[in-house]
Design a protein around this motif. Structure first.
Motif, PDB file in Angstrom:
ATOM      1  N   VAL A   1      33.111  46.575  29.489  1.00 48.39           N
ATOM      2  CA  VAL A   1      32.535  46.420  28.159  1.00 48.39           C
ATOM      3  C   VAL A   1      31.619  47.598  27.858  1.00 48.39           C
ATOM      4  N   ALA A   2      31.852  48.243  26.706  1.00 48.85           N
ATOM      5  CA  ALA A   2      31.014  49.364  26.285  1.00 48.85           C
ATOM      6  C   ALA A   2      29.944  48.874  25.334  1.00 48.85           C
ATOM      7  N   GLY A   3      28.873  49.646  25.212  1.00 48.95           N
ATOM      8  CA  GLY A   3      27.814  49.263  24.289  1.00 48.95           C
ATOM      9  C   GLY A   3      26.451  49.456  24.912  1.00 48.95           C
ATOM     10  N   PRO A   4      25.424  49.042  24.206  1.00 39.18           N
ATOM     11  CA  PRO A   4      24.063  49.207  24.721  1.00 39.18           C
ATOM     12  C   PRO A   4      23.817  48.325  25.938  1.00 39.18           C
ATOM     13  N   ALA A   5      22.810  48.682  26.702  1.00 40.10           N
ATOM     14  CA  ALA A   5      22.482  47.941  27.925  1.00 40.10           C
ATOM     15  C   ALA A   5      21.714  46.675  27.571  1.00 40.10           C
ATOM     16  N   ASP A   6      22.419  45.707  26.983  1.00 41.65           N
ATOM     17  CA  ASP A   6      21.787  44.452  26.610  1.00 41.65           C
ATOM     18  C   ASP A   6      22.271  43.341  27.542  1.00 41.65           C
ATOM     19  N   GLU A   7      21.955  42.089  27.169  1.00 39.10           N
ATOM     20  CA  GLU A   7      22.310  40.960  28.017  1.00 39.10           C
ATOM     21  C   GLU A   7      23.825  40.796  28.143  1.00 39.10           C
ATOM     22  N   VAL A   8      24.574  41.083  27.062  1.00 39.62           N
ATOM     23  CA  VAL A   8      26.029  40.928  27.104  1.00 39.62           C
ATOM     24  C   VAL A   8      26.653  41.928  28.074  1.00 39.62           C
ATOM     25  N   LYS A   9      26.232  43.163  28.020  1.00 36.69           N
ATOM     26  CA  LYS A   9      26.774  44.160  28.932  1.00 36.69           C
ATOM     27  C   LYS A   9      26.382  43.846  30.374  1.00 36.69           C
ATOM     28  N   GLU A  10      25.163  43.335  30.556  1.00 36.66           N
ATOM     29  CA  GLU A  10      24.750  42.951  31.910  1.00 36.66           C
ATOM     30  C   GLU A  10      25.646  41.844  32.459  1.00 36.66           C
ATOM     31  N   LEU A  11      26.002  40.878  31.603  1.00 36.13           N
ATOM     32  CA  LEU A  11      26.917  39.817  32.028  1.00 36.13           C
ATOM     33  C   LEU A  11      28.286  40.381  32.363  1.00 36.13           C
ATOM     34  N   ALA A  12      28.811  41.267  31.534  1.00 37.06           N
ATOM     35  CA  ALA A  12      30.131  41.860  31.792  1.00 37.06           C
ATOM     36  C   ALA A  12      30.129  42.667  33.084  1.00 37.06           C
ATOM     37  N   ASP A  13      29.066  43.428  33.315  1.00 37.88           N
ATOM     38  CA  ASP A  13      28.978  44.201  34.561  1.00 37.88           C
ATOM     39  C   ASP A  13      28.904  43.280  35.774  1.00 37.88           C
ATOM     40  N   THR A  14      28.231  42.151  35.625  1.00 35.37           N
ATOM     41  CA  THR A  14      28.166  41.191  36.736  1.00 35.37           C
ATOM     42  C   THR A  14      29.538  40.617  37.040  1.00 35.37           C
ATOM     43  N   VAL A  15      30.305  40.298  35.987  1.00 32.45           N
ATOM     44  CA  VAL A  15      31.669  39.784  36.185  1.00 32.45           C
ATOM     45  C   VAL A  15      32.547  40.857  36.828  1.00 32.45           C
ATOM     46  N   ASP A  16      32.415  42.100  36.408  1.00 32.47           N
ATOM     47  CA  ASP A  16      33.186  43.185  37.020  1.00 32.47           C
ATOM     48  C   ASP A  16      32.849  43.325  38.505  1.00 32.47           C
ATOM     49  N   SER A  17      31.583  43.193  38.825  1.00 35.23           N
ATOM     50  CA  SER A  17      31.181  43.267  40.234  1.00 35.23           C
ATOM     51  C   SER A  17      31.779  42.120  41.036  1.00 35.23           C
ATOM     52  N   LEU A  18      31.797  40.924  40.427  1.00 38.76           N
ATOM     53  CA  LEU A  18      32.408  39.782  41.101  1.00 38.76           C
ATOM     54  C   LEU A  18      33.901  40.008  41.309  1.00 38.76           C
ATOM     55  N   LEU A  19      34.601  40.536  40.296  1.00 38.58           N
ATOM     56  CA  LEU A  19      36.031  40.814  40.427  1.00 38.58           C
ATOM     57  C   LEU A  19      36.289  41.851  41.519  1.00 38.58           C
ATOM     58  N   GLU A  20      35.411  42.813  41.637  1.00 38.06           N
ATOM     59  CA  GLU A  20      35.574  43.823  42.685  1.00 38.06           C
ATOM     60  C   GLU A  20      35.479  43.191  44.072  1.00 38.06           C
ATOM     61  N   ARG A  21      34.514  42.272  44.242  1.00 39.02           N
ATOM     62  CA  ARG A  21      34.379  41.601  45.538  1.00 39.02           C
ATOM     63  C   ARG A  21      35.579  40.684  45.800  1.00 39.02           C
ATOM     64  N   LEU A  22      36.067  40.005  44.763  1.00 37.61           N
ATOM     65  CA  LEU A  22      37.242  39.163  44.935  1.00 37.61           C
ATOM     66  C   LEU A  22      38.474  39.987  45.296  1.00 37.61           C
ATOM     67  N   GLU A  23      38.623  41.148  44.660  1.00 41.05           N
ATOM     68  CA  GLU A  23      39.771  42.004  44.975  1.00 41.05           C
ATOM     69  C   GLU A  23      39.741  42.432  46.435  1.00 41.05           C
ATOM     70  N   ALA A  24      38.561  42.804  46.912  1.00 43.43           N
ATOM     71  CA  ALA A  24      38.448  43.216  48.320  1.00 43.43           C
ATOM     72  C   ALA A  24      38.747  42.048  49.255  1.00 43.43           C
ATOM     73  N   SER A  25      38.278  40.850  48.886  1.00 44.81           N
ATOM     74  CA  SER A  25      38.531  39.684  49.729  1.00 44.81           C
ATOM     75  C   SER A  25      40.011  39.327  49.756  1.00 44.81           C
ATOM     76  N   PHE A  26      40.669  39.346  48.582  1.00 46.30           N
ATOM     77  CA  PHE A  26      42.091  39.030  48.530  1.00 46.30           C
ATOM     78  C   PHE A  26      42.906  40.078  49.294  1.00 46.30           C
ATOM     79  N   ALA A  27      42.520  41.335  49.169  1.00 42.29           N
ATOM     80  CA  ALA A  27      43.258  42.382  49.878  1.00 42.29           C
ATOM     81  C   ALA A  27      43.134  42.189  51.389  1.00 42.29           C
ATOM     82  N   ALA A  28      41.925  41.828  51.863  1.00 36.17           N
ATOM     83  CA  ALA A  28      41.727  41.605  53.295  1.00 36.17           C
ATOM     84  C   ALA A  28      42.562  40.425  53.788  1.00 36.17           C
TER      85      ALA A  28
END
Length: 400
Positions: free
Chosen positions: A139-166
């Motif tokens: 998600v692009a845009g200013p560093a507000d609460e919505v972008k913080e939520l999207a970045d948190t979800v992206d971080s979670l997806l990254e950890r899930l991808e690593a776990s599924f790959a393992a």
């Protein structure tokens, strides 16, 4: 308060915004109404404007007439002010009703505008599954609460991808590394038995070990299929005839069915022949496990009733088997790995405790639904619902 606590976030935001707008408008109208009032100053009886006073004769009569005129004017002015106040009150109430409607409309628009980024995040997150965990919201845009939520979800997806790959790497490695020592042990047993004049104890021990190795091999195979299905690793999706798989499974277990004296009742499903789309290997394993469960956990001289059909855009496989009366609460847990009912139903050493859990995982990987129910007269009913698909020739296919 109950309306604010329940419902969607957009509804709650709409009500909050509307209440704020309506409250502000009410205060503004009240202040305008209070400040618009005027105070009429009356003239005391016996007094005239410009300091005049009553005299004798004609001047006294003129003063009385003037005073009467002033009182009449004051009364008329009071009536006019009362009418104006009434009209102002009616107009204020009408404006308040209009403002209430506009407040709801404006509140809904603003709530939708505020929640639009969250809806986009929700849609994008739902689109991401085990098959495309590499995708991100970004998600692009200013560093507000919505972008913080999207970045948190992206971080979670990254950890899930690593776990599924393992886990997928583990499944692939286990398929090779664990089968190799099993094959070595089988070869060693064959060598020991193949020696000239082997001891009787050696033959008995080899038979027992070979039985346990077969059981371990089935258990390992169940683990691998379960892991593959749970992680949605469907290499290919092709049209698969569900009726044909049922026929193959019954043919493969014909010897066991005859040994137990089971009666198989086939009921043709209503509607078009059942075809679905998915992994042919996994769907074949699904049908095999359901049929195996009905054969292994059945009573001597029992019965099996199988039906396969298609309706409402879904294919349906129903396998019912006889037996004792079961508890529905325990039956509901049979789709979990190693969940068993009791020794009298699972006394056979052929089972690994993974049969129905593998079925549940395969059904979930194909977007279907599994239902287990205890039959009122005794026994177990297994219902599998899968998305319907056209056959390779564009029709429903060939029924079993």
């Amino acid at each position: 308060m109950d309306m604010l606590r329940g419902g969607t976030v957009r509804r709650r935001f709409t009500l909050l915004y509307a209440a704020g707008f309506l409250g502000s408008g009410t205060v503004l109208l009240a202040l305008s109404h209070l400040m618009s009032g005027t105070r009429v100053t009356g003239i005391a009886p016996g007094q005239l404007p410009d300091g005049g006073s009553g005299g004798s004769g004609g001047s006294g009569g003129s003063a009385v007439a003037a005073e009467q005129q002033i009182q009449d004017l004051q009364r008329q002015l009071a009536e006019i002010q009362g009418q104006q106040g009434h009209r102002l009150l009616v107009g204020s109430l009408f404006a308040l009703l209009v403002m209430a409607g506009l407040s709801l409309l404006l509140g809904r628009v603003l709530a939708g505008r505020v929640l639009r980024p969250l809806r986009m995040i929700t849609v994008a997150t739902r689109r991401i599954s085990a098959a495309n965990l590499h995708e991100r919201l970004a998600v692009a845009g200013p560093a507000d609460e919505v972008k913080e939520l999207a970045d948190t979800v992206d971080s979670l997806l990254e950890r899930l991808e690593a776990s599924f790959a393992a886990q997928r790497r583990f499944v692939g490695n286990a398929s090779h590394e664990l089968r190799t020592p099993l094959a070595t042990m089988r070869a060693s047993l064959d060598v020991a038995v193949a020696k000239p004049e082997p001891a009787a104890q050696t033959i008995v021990l080899a038979g027992r070990l070979r039985t346990e190795l077969d059981r371990l091999d089935r258990l390992l195979d169940g683990f691998l299929v379960l892991a593959r299905a749970q992680h949605g690793a469907l290499a290919e999706r092709t049209p698969v005839p569900l009726g044909g798989l049922v026929a193959e499974a019954l043919t493969a277990r014909a010897g066991d069915i005859a040994a137990k004296g089971l009666t198989v009742e086939g009921v043709d499903g209503a509607g078009p022949p059942p075809w679905t789309r998915g992994s042919a290997a996994l769907l074949s394993r699904l049908v095999e496990n359901v049929v195996d469960n009905a054969v292994v956990h059945n009573q001597e001289g029992g019965w099996i009733r199988i039906s396969a059909g298609q309706d409402d855009g879904r294919v349906r496989l129903v396998v019912e088997s006889g037996g004792r009366v079961l508890d529905q609460g325990q039956v509901d847990r049979l789709a979990q790995p190693f969940e068993r009912l009791s020794a009298d139903r699972t006394g056979s050493e052929d089972g690994s405790g993974l049969g129905l859990s593998v079925v549940a995982a395969i059904v979930g990987a194909h977007g279907g639904r599994l239902a287990l129910r205890a039959l009122p007269a005794g026994g177990l009913g297994v219902t599998v619902l899968l998305p319907a698909a056209a056959g390779p020739d564009g029709d429903a296919g060939v029924a079993a």
